[in-house]
Design a protein around this motif. Structure first.
Motif, PDB file in Angstrom:
ATOM      1  N   VAL A  11       0.795  -1.230   0.000  1.00 27.38           N
ATOM      2  CA  VAL A  11       0.000   0.000   0.000  1.00 27.38           C
ATOM      3  C   VAL A  11       0.823   1.275   0.000  1.00 27.38           C
ATOM      4  O   VAL A  11       0.294   2.349  -0.265  1.00 27.38           O
ATOM      5  CB  VAL A  11      -0.992   0.014   1.189  1.00 27.38           C
ATOM      6  N   ASP A  12       2.114   1.197   0.301  1.00 28.57           N
ATOM      7  CA  ASP A  12       2.948   2.394   0.336  1.00 28.57           C
ATOM      8  C   ASP A  12       4.396   1.992   0.117  1.00 28.57           C
ATOM      9  O   ASP A  12       4.799   0.873   0.456  1.00 28.57           O
ATOM     10  CB  ASP A  12       2.804   3.102   1.685  1.00 28.57           C
ATOM     11  N   HIS A  13       5.175   2.892  -0.447  1.00 25.51           N
ATOM     12  CA  HIS A  13       6.588   2.596  -0.707  1.00 25.51           C
ATOM     13  C   HIS A  13       7.406   3.861  -0.623  1.00 25.51           C
ATOM     14  O   HIS A  13       6.891   4.969  -0.738  1.00 25.51           O
ATOM     15  CB  HIS A  13       6.762   1.954  -2.087  1.00 25.51           C
ATOM     16  N   GLY A  14       8.689   3.682  -0.389  1.00 27.25           N
ATOM     17  CA  GLY A  14       9.612   4.803  -0.321  1.00 27.25           C
ATOM     18  C   GLY A  14      10.933   4.306   0.220  1.00 27.25           C
ATOM     19  O   GLY A  14      11.158   3.097   0.343  1.00 27.25           O
ATOM     20  N   LEU A  15      11.821   5.220   0.557  1.00 31.84           N
ATOM     21  CA  LEU A  15      13.138   4.839   1.055  1.00 31.84           C
ATOM     22  C   LEU A  15      13.063   4.084   2.381  1.00 31.84           C
ATOM     23  O   LEU A  15      13.989   3.365   2.744  1.00 31.84           O
ATOM     24  CB  LEU A  15      14.035   6.068   1.205  1.00 31.84           C
ATOM     25  N   ASP A  16      11.952   4.243   3.111  1.00 26.94           N
ATOM     26  CA  ASP A  16      11.799   3.561   4.393  1.00 26.94           C
ATOM     27  C   ASP A  16      11.247   2.148   4.245  1.00 26.94           C
ATOM     28  O   ASP A  16      11.127   1.427   5.233  1.00 26.94           O
ATOM     29  CB  ASP A  16      10.899   4.373   5.320  1.00 26.94           C
ATOM     30  N   THR A 148       0.616  -0.055  -5.104  1.00 26.91           N
ATOM     31  CA  THR A 148       1.321   1.228  -5.161  1.00 26.91           C
ATOM     32  C   THR A 148       1.683   1.616  -6.584  1.00 26.91           C
ATOM     33  O   THR A 148       1.983   2.768  -6.852  1.00 26.91           O
ATOM     34  CB  THR A 148       2.633   1.197  -4.347  1.00 26.91           C
ATOM     35  N   GLY A 149       1.722   0.628  -7.481  1.00 27.88           N
ATOM     36  CA  GLY A 149       2.139   0.913  -8.846  1.00 27.88           C
ATOM     37  C   GLY A 149       3.644   1.048  -8.986  1.00 27.88           C
ATOM     38  O   GLY A 149       4.153   1.403 -10.028  1.00 27.88           O
ATOM     39  N   GLU A 150       4.395   0.749  -7.927  1.00 28.58           N
ATOM     40  CA  GLU A 150       5.837   0.951  -7.952  1.00 28.58           C
ATOM     41  C   GLU A 150       6.603  -0.359  -8.048  1.00 28.58           C
ATOM     42  O   GLU A 150       7.301  -0.612  -9.014  1.00 28.58           O
ATOM     43  CB  GLU A 150       6.278   1.707  -6.688  1.00 28.58           C
ATOM     44  N   ALA A 151       6.505  -1.179  -7.022  1.00 27.30           N
ATOM     45  CA  ALA A 151       7.355  -2.367  -6.921  1.00 27.30           C
ATOM     46  C   ALA A 151       7.063  -3.340  -8.043  1.00 27.30           C
ATOM     47  O   ALA A 151       5.994  -3.922  -8.116  1.00 27.30           O
ATOM     48  CB  ALA A 151       7.163  -3.039  -5.566  1.00 27.30           C
ATOM     49  N   GLY A 152       8.009  -3.494  -8.919  1.00 30.52           N
ATOM     50  CA  GLY A 152       7.869  -4.456 -10.003  1.00 30.52           C
ATOM     51  C   GLY A 152       6.970  -3.980 -11.122  1.00 30.52           C
ATOM     52  O   GLY A 152       6.393  -4.774 -11.837  1.00 30.52           O
ATOM     53  N   ARG A 153       6.883  -2.664 -11.323  1.00 28.32           N
ATOM     54  CA  ARG A 153       5.930  -2.175 -12.314  1.00 28.32           C
ATOM     55  C   ARG A 153       6.230  -2.692 -13.721  1.00 28.32           C
ATOM     56  O   ARG A 153       5.326  -2.822 -14.521  1.00 28.32           O
ATOM     57  CB  ARG A 153       5.850  -0.656 -12.281  1.00 28.32           C
TER      58      ARG A 153
END
Length: 160
Positions: A11-16, A148-153
């Motif tokens: 549900v969320d991603h970033g440097l953390d 999130t649309g980020e990890a492994g897009r």
């Protein structure tokens, strides 16, 4: 007896880290954190979203915990206790080398977003997938969905 399933919805991603909701057999709603997406690189990236089989086994370092099987180009990806899964290359704290850390709730620990209650959440996960009798060899299914649309897009194995 049919095989149990665990679903992680990122549900969320970033440097953390890459944060998710973890749904256990029986309906428990827990949380998870993994490292950020770093092109599926060993020891620094979360794994591509998709469907995997997991097997409980004994890790020399983490004890009894599930191993995620069939991750393309990767091995020794586990679900184990820990709090942080930040980008170590960006100076963030991490207890994960590409593994999934379950938690009871999202938290901020020592100033960094994390999960808390990880040991209790791992015990709950093990009991849920093994009908209260977690032991080596127990298998279950894991589905990771990236909201999130980020990890492994750029990853497309037909499961998304």
């Amino acid at each position: 007896m049919h095989k149990k399933s665990v679903i992680v919805v990122r549900v969320d991603h970033g440097l953390d880290g890459t944060f998710g909701r973890m749904f256990l057999p029986g309906g428990a709603d827990r949380v998870s954190v993994e490292p950020p997406w770093r092109d599926n690189r060993t020891a620094v990236s979360c794994i591509p979203p998709g469907k995997y089989e997991c097997e409980i086994n004994e890790s020399p370092h983490f004890g009894l915990c599930p191993e995620v099987l069939g991750v393309p180009g990767r091995s020794h990806v586990r679900m184990h206790a820990g709090n942080w899964a930040g980008d170590v290359e960006a100076g963030r704290r991490s207890d994960s080398e590409a593994c999934i850390l379950p938690g009871l709730r999202f938290a901020t620990l020592d100033g960094q977003p994390a999960v808390s209650g990880s040991r209790a959440a791992l015990a709950e996960l093990l009991n849920a997938v093994a009908d209260g009798d977690p032991r080596p060899g127990t298998r279950f299914d894991l589905e990771i969905i990236d909201a999130t649309g980020e990890a492994g897009r750029e990853w497309d194995d037909g499961t998304r």
